[in-house]
Design an enzyme around this catalytic site. Sequence first.
Site, PDB file in Angstrom:
ATOM      1  N   ARG A   1      -0.864  -5.837   9.381  1.00 57.40           N
ATOM      2  CA  ARG A   1      -1.482  -4.592   8.908  1.00 57.40           C
ATOM      3  C   ARG A   1      -0.859  -3.413   9.650  1.00 57.40           C
ATOM      4  O   ARG A   1      -0.623  -2.350   9.096  1.00 57.40           O
ATOM      5  CB  ARG A   1      -3.010  -4.609   9.094  1.00 57.40           C
ATOM      6  CG  ARG A   1      -3.637  -3.228   8.867  1.00 57.40           C
ATOM      7  CD  ARG A   1      -5.136  -3.231   8.595  1.00 57.40           C
ATOM      8  NE  ARG A   1      -5.894  -4.213   9.323  1.00 57.40           N
ATOM      9  CZ  ARG A   1      -6.174  -4.159  10.640  1.00 57.40           C
ATOM     10  NH1 ARG A   1      -5.765  -3.145  11.377  1.00 57.40           N
ATOM     11  NH2 ARG A   1      -6.870  -5.114  11.211  1.00 57.40           N
TER      12      ARG A   1
ATOM     13  N   TYR B   1      -2.593  13.931 -11.778  1.00 53.59           N
ATOM     14  CA  TYR B   1      -2.956  12.599 -12.258  1.00 53.59           C
ATOM     15  C   TYR B   1      -4.484  12.444 -12.220  1.00 53.59           C
ATOM     16  O   TYR B   1      -5.129  12.850 -11.237  1.00 53.59           O
ATOM     17  CB  TYR B   1      -2.262  11.542 -11.391  1.00 53.59           C
ATOM     18  CG  TYR B   1      -2.760  10.146 -11.637  1.00 53.59           C
ATOM     19  CD1 TYR B   1      -2.738   9.603 -12.922  1.00 53.59           C
ATOM     20  CD2 TYR B   1      -3.262   9.373 -10.606  1.00 53.59           C
ATOM     21  CE1 TYR B   1      -3.206   8.316 -13.157  1.00 53.59           C
ATOM     22  CE2 TYR B   1      -3.723   8.083 -10.830  1.00 53.59           C
ATOM     23  CZ  TYR B   1      -3.697   7.573 -12.116  1.00 53.59           C
ATOM     24  OH  TYR B   1      -4.167   6.304 -12.349  1.00 53.59           O
TER      25      TYR B   1
ATOM     26  N   ASP C   1       3.263  16.002  -4.533  1.00 55.75           N
ATOM     27  CA  ASP C   1       3.400  14.702  -5.182  1.00 55.75           C
ATOM     28  C   ASP C   1       4.687  14.741  -5.999  1.00 55.75           C
ATOM     29  O   ASP C   1       4.771  15.414  -7.025  1.00 55.75           O
ATOM     30  CB  ASP C   1       2.166  14.448  -6.060  1.00 55.75           C
ATOM     31  CG  ASP C   1       2.166  13.061  -6.687  1.00 55.75           C
ATOM     32  OD1 ASP C   1       3.266  12.512  -6.908  1.00 55.75           O
ATOM     33  OD2 ASP C   1       1.071  12.541  -6.967  1.00 55.75           O
TER      34      ASP C   1
ATOM     35  N   LYS D   1       6.247   3.940  -9.598  1.00 54.33           N
ATOM     36  CA  LYS D   1       6.926   4.589 -10.707  1.00 54.33           C
ATOM     37  C   LYS D   1       8.448   4.518 -10.527  1.00 54.33           C
ATOM     38  O   LYS D   1       8.988   3.445 -10.454  1.00 54.33           O
ATOM     39  CB  LYS D   1       6.394   6.019 -10.835  1.00 54.33           C
ATOM     40  CG  LYS D   1       4.853   6.094 -10.848  1.00 54.33           C
ATOM     41  CD  LYS D   1       4.273   5.305 -11.993  1.00 54.33           C
ATOM     42  CE  LYS D   1       2.777   5.353 -12.176  1.00 54.33           C
ATOM     43  NZ  LYS D   1       1.882   5.220 -11.051  1.00 54.33           N
TER      44      LYS D   1
HETATM   45  O1  P1T Z   1      -1.110   4.182  -9.441  1.00 52.63           O
HETATM   46  P1  P1T Z   1      -0.816   4.545  -8.010  1.00 52.63           P
HETATM   47  O2  P1T Z   1       0.386   3.864  -7.454  1.00 52.63           O
HETATM   48  O3  P1T Z   1      -2.020   4.416  -7.129  1.00 52.63           O
HETATM   49  O4  P1T Z   1      -0.395   6.096  -8.024  1.00 52.63           O
HETATM   50  C1  P1T Z   1      -1.270   7.124  -8.387  1.00 52.63           C
HETATM   51  C2  P1T Z   1      -0.494   8.304  -8.893  1.00 52.63           C
HETATM   52  C3  P1T Z   1      -0.236   9.370  -8.053  1.00 52.63           C
HETATM   53  N1  P1T Z   1       0.469  10.447  -8.455  1.00 52.63           N
HETATM   54  C4  P1T Z   1       0.956  10.541  -9.704  1.00 52.63           C
HETATM   55  C5  P1T Z   1       1.701  11.746 -10.130  1.00 52.63           C
HETATM   56  C6  P1T Z   1       0.741   9.485 -10.607  1.00 52.63           C
HETATM   57  O5  P1T Z   1       1.244   9.610 -11.840  1.00 52.63           O
HETATM   58  C7  P1T Z   1      -0.007   8.342 -10.207  1.00 52.63           C
HETATM   59  C8  P1T Z   1      -0.294   7.219 -11.127  1.00 52.63           C
HETATM   60  N2  P1T Z   1      -0.116   7.523 -12.488  1.00 52.63           N
HETATM   61  C9  P1T Z   1      -0.284   6.675 -13.528  1.00 52.63           C
HETATM   62  C10 P1T Z   1      -0.690   5.400 -13.383  1.00 52.63           C
HETATM   63  C11 P1T Z   1      -0.004   7.225 -14.861  1.00 52.63           C
HETATM   64  O6  P1T Z   1       0.192   6.465 -15.831  1.00 52.63           O
HETATM   65  O7  P1T Z   1       0.051   8.454 -14.970  1.00 52.63           O
END
Ligand code: P1T
Length: 382
Positions: A50, A102, A174, A199
């Site tokens: 961890r 998001y 972000d 992503k």
């Molecule tokens: O899904 P996660 O890895 O927890 O990330 C969250 C997140 C944070 N910032 C942005 C700009 C994002 O697009 C996302 C996650 N977005 C999607 C799952 C989506 O389909 O838009």
Amino acid sequence: MTTNYHLETLAVHAGVEPDPVSGAVMTPIYQTSTYAQADVAVHKGYEYSRTDNPTRTALQKALAALEGGQHALAFASGMAAIDTILRLIQPGGHVLSGNDVYGGTFRLFDKVLAGYGVQFSFVDTTEVTAVQAAMQPNTRLVWLETPTNPMLRLTDIAAIAQIAHAGGAWLGVDNTFASPVLQRPLALGADFVLHSTTKYIGGHSDVVGGAVVLNDTAVYERLKFLQNAIGAVPGPMDCFLTLRGIKTLALRMAQHCRNAQQVAHFLADHTAVRHVIYPGLESHPQYELARRQMAGPGGMISFILQGGEAAARLVARETKLFTLAESLGGVESLIELPAPMTHASVADSPLAVDPGLVRLSVGIENAADLITDLQQALAQVR
Ligand code: P1T
């Protein structure tokens, strides 16, 4: 690894050293929870996974190099990374967030952290004067996405960094939609860069992860403490997959941009389409900012059909190569409707999204095949 190398080189090499035991060129998946100690509290820098794991260390070094930052921390998801940054803000502190983020980010701010005494307000960060006006004496963090999810609005990072810093606040950006190939916020004055590595960075729709990159060593030490204390860390296999994805990031981003530019032009010329939002089209309200701040317009396109929501739902069902699914940034093309899907958690809020908005994550397939697929789906719209 020095940051003198170009991004394509860093993507392949940063963080990755031949394994000291075997010479393995690729960082092994250190699938272990714990580490033998030579004596009580005498170890090789690893005690418990961890806290630290060698595969995660390699990934973190690579992420720091890509964003041109001193430090990076990897998390189990983008949301876990955002949550851990927000633990730097004490109750009574104010966070000024972009008003197009998001849906999960809004949900975390509004439905979770606001309950612990952190204050949030949401503002259009594309308007520098609006950000200035919304700053409060207790503003500790300005948080924004650029391009935003899902409206693909751009914010002038350098201008907002100045405002945040003048008010004694950090700026967090972000950078998920741009990736470090297209935009490096730390160089523009941001204090934190956030990624959903799920992503573009991972790039293959096979792993969920998040990351924070920053320069300030004291803040990094606090975040590292929080990473261990909270424990929302990625497993070694997830770190390996993300690290593997990073090697082709530059190649992939170039193809995402090329394909999306062609798809955006096709959509803009189609009679069934009312409006296309893509930072690489001159019709985008911040086309000039995109050219100045980004190395390319990215792989995301949003659009509205003449037929509104009903037509949008039909097209999303009828595409064959574009899979109807949440998420983005993978090699394969995806299509979705943000209002009922990725942004359902902003419904009934001031951040609500047009129910007819269609979002495309344009993959790295052949652009002509992608356009043919959209053409047949659009042909079904009366
Ligand atoms: O899904 P996660 O890895 O927890 O990330 C969250 C997140 C944070 N910032 C942005 C700009 C994002 O697009 C996302 C996650 N977005 C999607 C799952 C989506 O389909 O838009």
